[in-house]
Each structure stands twice: as structure tokens, then as C-alpha cells.
Design an enzyme around this catalytic site. Structure first.
Site, short mmCIF file in Angstrom:
data_model
loop_
_atom_site.label_atom_id
_atom_site.label_comp_id
_atom_site.label_asym_id
_atom_site.label_seq_id
_atom_site.Cartn_x
_atom_site.Cartn_y
_atom_site.Cartn_z
N PHE A 149 -15.09 -23.44 39.16
CA PHE A 149 -14.32 -23.24 40.57
C PHE A 149 -15.43 -22.34 41.20
O PHE A 149 -15.36 -22.31 42.54
CB PHE A 149 -13.04 -23.00 40.65
CG PHE A 149 -12.83 -21.40 40.29
CD1 PHE A 149 -12.89 -20.46 41.57
CD2 PHE A 149 -12.73 -20.76 38.92
CE1 PHE A 149 -12.54 -19.19 41.25
CE2 PHE A 149 -12.53 -19.61 38.94
CZ PHE A 149 -12.52 -18.68 39.90
N LYS A 173 -18.67 -33.70 37.42
CA LYS A 173 -17.23 -33.53 37.37
C LYS A 173 -17.15 -31.91 37.79
O LYS A 173 -17.03 -31.10 37.26
CB LYS A 173 -17.12 -33.78 36.00
CG LYS A 173 -15.43 -33.95 35.50
CD LYS A 173 -14.53 -33.14 36.30
CE LYS A 173 -14.33 -31.85 35.50
NZ LYS A 173 -13.51 -30.93 36.03
N SER A 226 -15.86 -21.01 31.37
CA SER A 226 -15.51 -19.97 30.60
C SER A 226 -16.01 -20.29 29.15
O SER A 226 -16.25 -21.72 28.60
CB SER A 226 -14.02 -19.73 30.58
OG SER A 226 -13.07 -21.37 30.34
N CYS A 281 -20.10 -14.95 37.61
CA CYS A 281 -20.40 -14.58 36.36
C CYS A 281 -21.70 -13.52 36.31
O CYS A 281 -22.02 -13.25 35.23
CB CYS A 281 -21.08 -15.93 35.61
SG CYS A 281 -22.36 -16.38 36.31
P1 NAD Z 1 -13.24 -23.10 33.25
O1 NAD Z 1 -13.68 -23.02 31.90
O2 NAD Z 1 -11.71 -22.95 33.31
O3 NAD Z 1 -13.67 -24.78 34.03
C1 NAD Z 1 -15.00 -25.00 33.96
C2 NAD Z 1 -14.81 -26.72 34.00
O4 NAD Z 1 -14.24 -26.97 32.50
C3 NAD Z 1 -13.96 -27.34 35.08
O5 NAD Z 1 -14.65 -28.38 35.74
C4 NAD Z 1 -12.79 -27.76 34.48
O6 NAD Z 1 -12.09 -28.74 35.00
C5 NAD Z 1 -13.14 -27.81 32.82
N1 NAD Z 1 -12.09 -27.60 31.75
C6 NAD Z 1 -11.26 -26.75 32.15
N2 NAD Z 1 -10.43 -26.70 30.92
C7 NAD Z 1 -10.83 -27.75 30.23
C8 NAD Z 1 -10.45 -28.21 28.83
N3 NAD Z 1 -9.42 -27.47 28.05
N4 NAD Z 1 -11.31 -28.99 28.27
C9 NAD Z 1 -12.35 -29.59 28.72
N5 NAD Z 1 -12.70 -29.05 30.09
C10 NAD Z 1 -11.95 -28.26 30.78
O7 NAD Z 1 -13.99 -22.11 34.22
P2 NAD Z 1 -13.46 -21.67 35.52
O8 NAD Z 1 -12.47 -20.93 35.82
O9 NAD Z 1 -13.77 -22.81 36.66
O10 NAD Z 1 -14.91 -20.79 36.20
C11 NAD Z 1 -14.78 -19.29 35.58
C12 NAD Z 1 -15.55 -19.27 34.40
O11 NAD Z 1 -16.81 -19.70 34.68
C13 NAD Z 1 -15.68 -17.70 34.15
O12 NAD Z 1 -15.67 -17.61 32.61
C14 NAD Z 1 -17.19 -17.44 34.38
O13 NAD Z 1 -17.74 -16.50 33.89
C15 NAD Z 1 -17.65 -18.76 34.20
N6 NAD Z 1 -18.99 -18.85 34.94
C16 NAD Z 1 -20.11 -18.77 34.05
C17 NAD Z 1 -21.52 -19.04 34.60
C18 NAD Z 1 -22.71 -19.04 33.88
O14 NAD Z 1 -23.68 -19.20 34.28
N7 NAD Z 1 -22.71 -18.15 32.75
C19 NAD Z 1 -21.52 -19.15 35.92
C20 NAD Z 1 -20.48 -19.31 36.95
C21 NAD Z 1 -18.92 -19.16 36.26
#
Ligand code: NAD
Length: 501
Positions: A149, A173, A226, A281
Site C-alpha cells: 500500500f 495485483k 511485509s 521501507c
Molecule cells: P503486506 O505484506 O500486507 O501486503 C503486500 C501485498 O501482499 C498486498 O498486495 C497484499 O494484498 C498482499 N497480501 C497481504 N496479505 C497476504 C497474504 N496473507 N497472502 C498473500 N498475499 C497477501 O504489506 P503492506 O502493509 O501493504 O506494505 C507494508 C510493508 O511493505 C512493510 O513491511 C514495508 O516495509 C514493506 N515494504 C518493503 C519495501 C521494500 O522494497 N523492501 C518497499 C515498500 C514496502
């Protein structure tokens, strides 16, 4: 209520799952729209159309593909204001920051405009008698991106900017929390002249993610989110024979040596810790001053700096940051602050009670500052992803170096100093993927490459730059010989491995 739909094969597509996710306005706390959540069959339909479209796109010459990327870039620039406001309205970050989100994505598109150069293969003339060897980079076919997000424009563009320029068809997605900007980007890609089916947006949750990971026609998956989900995506995708890169969470440290320009450090830290409400991040949620005098000076100035910060609605041009993305996330941040207190850290500034007049139901949280945080604490080990700065005091350079190096995450780190030798040594020895020297948020420029280490990334190829080109293509190497049978005669069969004599 407005429904955010899928965008498949060049058009808006109404899903039939009957399942929806709520999209909030984080400023008011009210539901403003809902997003359709795809079934596995809907994902499959998008993939089949993408596969058909990719055949022609993959055969289109790279210069023509680059021209479409140029046009896409121009269109996004022309729509910058509209896109930034839409992004802020679902995410909550202030509009200037949303512009930055879009701009950083566009810089990857600019890199992708040079794809003819990046795809030039290698050639060796005369690798053996009459033998030439050359390699070519070919598109993979249908590929997918699953995005978080917190950067709903930049991260999709990191992925599809390079993947599409390389000749792939892309299924995106996006996060179900702010899914509107990705749809607008796909519309603009069509307007730029990309064939239908080359960029599709399938809205969804775990059902759509699992369908992507299991789909036999999807050759590669790029994920950002995450760490636990990244690990899951990596394992399941790889198990199914896909190429997977999965970026995860972070806990970036800012090391402050005693000789640093303290006024500048405080400004840099405030922006990097509290900008976008800490939902980056590459934020700097941990500061490690070296020496008690450095820590005391930093603490006093940081308190004053926090006092001057303005938290406001995302449309407030004078606000430094806006609300966080959801009520649940605000609660999670508050809970972590309580954990820190319970663990014995000193809560110097408590942002939990912050309320914005007229927006009492919005997802706002004020900036918080902890001092005397210890490495064993859960609130230090975990990613909080909110406007919380934790100070961990170190006595020596070695101690400060060890903290980020031993942390489970290894996304980014920054060191603030006037001592070039110390900075150089730190950069060489620290066990973290991206390093800033007097640069608080060292997100590499688009033609370099983005990726963390340890639990911040699963898989071994980074985002964008030449690493991105490698990820989104497969290399084929040709060894060619054109013998002249008339003058050379035929050679005998050889039953040993050919070697270069
Ligand atoms: P999230 O892991 O909740 O969601 C990321 C994606 O995974 C979304 O598209 C979501 O729909 C999907 N998802 C969520 N739960 C799932 C599940 N149980 N099974 C399969 N898919 C699932 O992350 P978020 O809250 O949207 O974003 C924040 C996180 O992203 C933070 O941990 C942040 O550090 C990380 N992030 C990392 C980077 C990087 O490059 N390392 C960059 C931006 C954000």
C-alpha cells in the site's frame, strides 16, 4: 458507492466474485469506495489474454517499445496533479509526497526508455576456429507484480516499467487499500499505445495472490510487502518453478558519529523518521548516536524539532505528514509504543493522543520519540512502520556498526559524519543492502538498483537498473559455426566434451 474494478485487456472489467475490500479516506476514517476482489478464474482470464497479447509485443522491436514508454511518461506527467490527489485520498500521505511517489516511479520508466541499449547482447567473434558466440535477452512471457500500500505508484512502475519494456505482458495485483492509481496508470499505458493485455490490473487479496503464484503461464513474480508474506510468496512461487524476487520489511538505522553536523542530522532524521507517517521501507525509525554527549545533544534538538512538526490532512500543503493508512494500522503502532514502554524504554514524546480538530475519526497519530531503547526489546526488533523514532545509544563505532549488521532486517542504513574514512569503513563492513553517507533515505537512482539483505529481501535479484532487466528477461547464448565443407572437409565425430585447444 464507487467500485474500483479490474482493468483487463485494455478495459475496465467488472468482477463477479461478490467479494469487496473497503477503501477508506484516512483523513475522515470513512469508507469512500470498495474494491472488487478477484477469483482465481478471473485472474486466469486476465493471464490468458496477456499471453495472447505478449506474442506480438515480445516480437515488437525494442525501439518501438521504448517510444511507448516515452509516451507513457509524458502522459503520467500531464496527469501528475490528478494522480497525486487520488493517491493521497486513499493512502493518506500529503500531496507533495504523492508527487514524489509518482516521480520516483517515472524515473524507472525513464530508465526503461533506454531499453534498446540495455537489451543489447554480448558477442564474441572467433571464440574458436570459425566460431562466434553471442547472447540475447528475451522476454519471459507473462509476468506479475504484487505490491504494497505504501507506494501505490512507484513500486508498480519499478516493476512494470522495466518488465513491459523488456517485452513481457504484466499482471499487476496492487494493494487492496489504495488500488485506484494503479488502474489509472494502466489506462494511461493503453493511451500511450501499448497493446491491450500488456498491462492488466487484477484487484484482490490472498486469493488473487495464490492464483498468481500457482498459475503455470506466469513465469516470474515480483513482490514487495511485509517479510512474512514475502517469504511465503518466495517459497510458493519458487516451488512452482517461477523466478521470484520478494522484498520485505525493514528497520533502518541512522548512525550519528560525534563529528556529524548535528543541525543537519536533526532535519534529516525528522524527515526520514516521520515523513509519510513512517510508512516507508526506507524510513529511519532507529537512530544510533555514538557517545553519550552526542546522544544528549541529539535528544534535546530532536524534542524541539518534533515540537515544530505539523500533522495534517493529506491536502494540507503545510503539513509534514498525514494520517496512516487504516485504523488497524494506527492501533498496531500504538500497541508497539505501549510495548516499548512496558519493556522499559523511555518514551520521551508520546504521539498517541494526537487528535486533529475536525478530523477526530481520521487515522492520525502524532510523532513519538523513545530514548534508551535496547537491542533485546521486541519494539526494536520488529518493524513498527509508523511515526516512531527509537534512540539506541552506542558507546563506540564498533557497537554502532554491529546494531544494523545484527538486525534481522537489512534494507537500508545511513551514517552521518564528517569523517570520510569512518564512513568508507562503515559502508564496506555493514551487513545491509543500501547505505547512505549523510543521505538519510538512500533509495538508489533508477539506473542503479534497489534491494535489501537478510529478511528484507528473498530471492537474489534487485529491482530496476540492469538487475531489473536481468530479472525480467532470460538469456540465451548461441554458439555458431559456419563451416565450408568444400574447403575444410568433414570433421570426425567427437565423443569427448569440446574444449578450446
Ligand atoms: P503486506 O505484506 O500486507 O501486503 C503486500 C501485498 O501482499 C498486498 O498486495 C497484499 O494484498 C498482499 N497480501 C497481504 N496479505 C497476504 C497474504 N496473507 N497472502 C498473500 N498475499 C497477501 O504489506 P503492506 O502493509 O501493504 O506494505 C507494508 C510493508 O511493505 C512493510 O513491511 C514495508 O516495509 C514493506 N515494504 C518493503 C519495501 C521494500 O522494497 N523492501 C518497499 C515498500 C514496502
Amino acid at each position: 458507492m464507487r467500485d474500483v474494478r479490474h482493468f483487463v485487456n485494455g478495459q475496465s472489467f467488472e468482477g463477479r466474485s461478490g467479494r469487496f475490500g473497503d477503501i477508506f479516506d484516512p483523513n475522515t476514517g470513512l469508507v469512500q469506495a470498495r474494491v472488487q476482489l478477484a477469483t482465481a478464474d478471473e485472474l486466469d482470464a486476465a493471464v490468458q489474454q496477456a499471453a495472447r497479447a505478449q506474442i506480438g509485443w515480445g516480437a515488437t522491436n525494442p525501439q518501438r517499445r521504448a517510444r511507448i514508454m516515452f509516451d507513457f511518461k509524458r502522459l503520467v506527467e500531464a496527469h501528475m496533479g490528478e494522480l497525486a490527489e487520488l493517491l493521497s485520498s486513499e493512502h493518506g500521505k500529503v500531496v507533495a509526497d504523492s508527487r514524489g511517489d509518482i516521480q520516483r516511479g517515472l524515473e524507472v520508466v525513464e530508465f526503461a526508455c533506454g531499453i534498446p541499449h540495455a537489451l543489447k547482447g554480448e558477442y564474441t567473434e572467433g571464440a574458436g576456429p570459425g566460431i562466434d558466440v553471442y547472447s540475447m535477452r528475451q522476454p519471459l512471457g507473462v509476468v506479475a507484480g504484487i505490491t504494497p500500500f505504501n507506494f501505490p505508484a512507484m513500486i508498480p512502475m519499478w516493476m512494470f516499467g522495466v518488465a513491459i519494456a523488456c517485452g513481457n505482458a504484466f499482471i499487476l495485483k496492487p494493494s487492496e487499500r489504495d488500488p485506484s492509481v494503479p488502474v489509472r496508470l494502466a489506462e494511461l499505458m493503453m493511451e500511450a499505445g501499448a497493446p491491450e493485455g500488456i498491462l492488466s490490473v487484477v484487484q484482490g487479496d490472498k486469493v488473487a495472490v495464490d492464483a498468481i503464484l500457482d498459475h503455470p503461464l506466469i513465469r516470474a513474480v515480483s513482490f514487495v510487502g511485509s517479510s512474512d508474506i514475502a517469504n511465503y510468496v518466495y517459497a510458493r512461487g519458487a516451488q512452482n518453478g517461477k523466478r521470484v524476487q520478494a522484498m520485505g520489511g525493514a528497520k533502518n538505522h541512522g548512525i550519528v558519529l560525534p563529528d556529524a553536523d548535528m543541525d543537519q542530522v536533526v532535519k534529516d532524521l525528522a524527515g526520514a523518521a516521520f515523513g509519510s507517517a513512517g510508512e516507508r521501507c526506507m524510513a529511519l525509525p532507529v537512530v544510533v548516536p555514538v557517545g553519550q554527549k552526542t546522544a544528549d545533544a541529539l535528544r534535546t534538538r530532536m524534542i524541539a524539532e518534533i515540537d515544530s512538526l505539523r500533522v495534517g490532512v493529506s491536502t494540507d500543503a503545510g503539513a509534514q505528514y498525514g494520517p496512516v493508512v487504516s485504523a488497524a494500522h494506527r492501533q498496531r503502532i500504538s500497541d508497539y509504543i505501549q510495548t516499548g514502554v512496558d519493556e522499559g524504554a523511555e518514551l520521551v514524546v508520546d504521539g498517541r493522543d494526537f487528535r486533529l480538530q475536525g478530523f477526530e475519526k481520521g487515522f492520525f497519530i502524532g510523532p513519538s520519540l523513545f530514548d534508551h531503547v535496547k537491542p533485546g526489546m521486541k519494539s526494536y526488533q520488529d518493524e513498527i512502520f509508523g511515526p516512531v523514532l527509537q534512540m539506541v545509544r552506542a558507546d563506540t563505532f564498533e557497537e554502532a556498526l554491529e546494531l544494523p549488521s545484527k538486525h534481522q532486517y537489512g534494507n537500508g542504513v545511513a551514517i552521518f559524519t564528517r569523517n570520510g574514512r569512518a564512513a568508507r569503513e562503515f559502508a564496506a563492513r555493514v551487513d545491509v543492502g543500501m547505505v547512505g553517507i549523510n543521505v538519510p533515505i538512500p533509495v538508489p537512482v533508477a539506473y542503479h538498483t534497489f534491494g535489501g539483505w537478510k529478511r528484507s529481501a528473498f530471492g537474489d535479484t534487485n529491482q530496476h537498473g540492469m538487475e531489473g532487466v536481468k530479472f525480467w528477461t532470460k538469456i540465451k547464448t548461441v554458439t555458431a559455426r559456419w563451416p565450408d565443407a568444400a574447403s575444410e572437409g568433414h570433421t570426425d565425430s567427437s565423443f569427448v566434451i569440446p574444449t578450446m585447444k
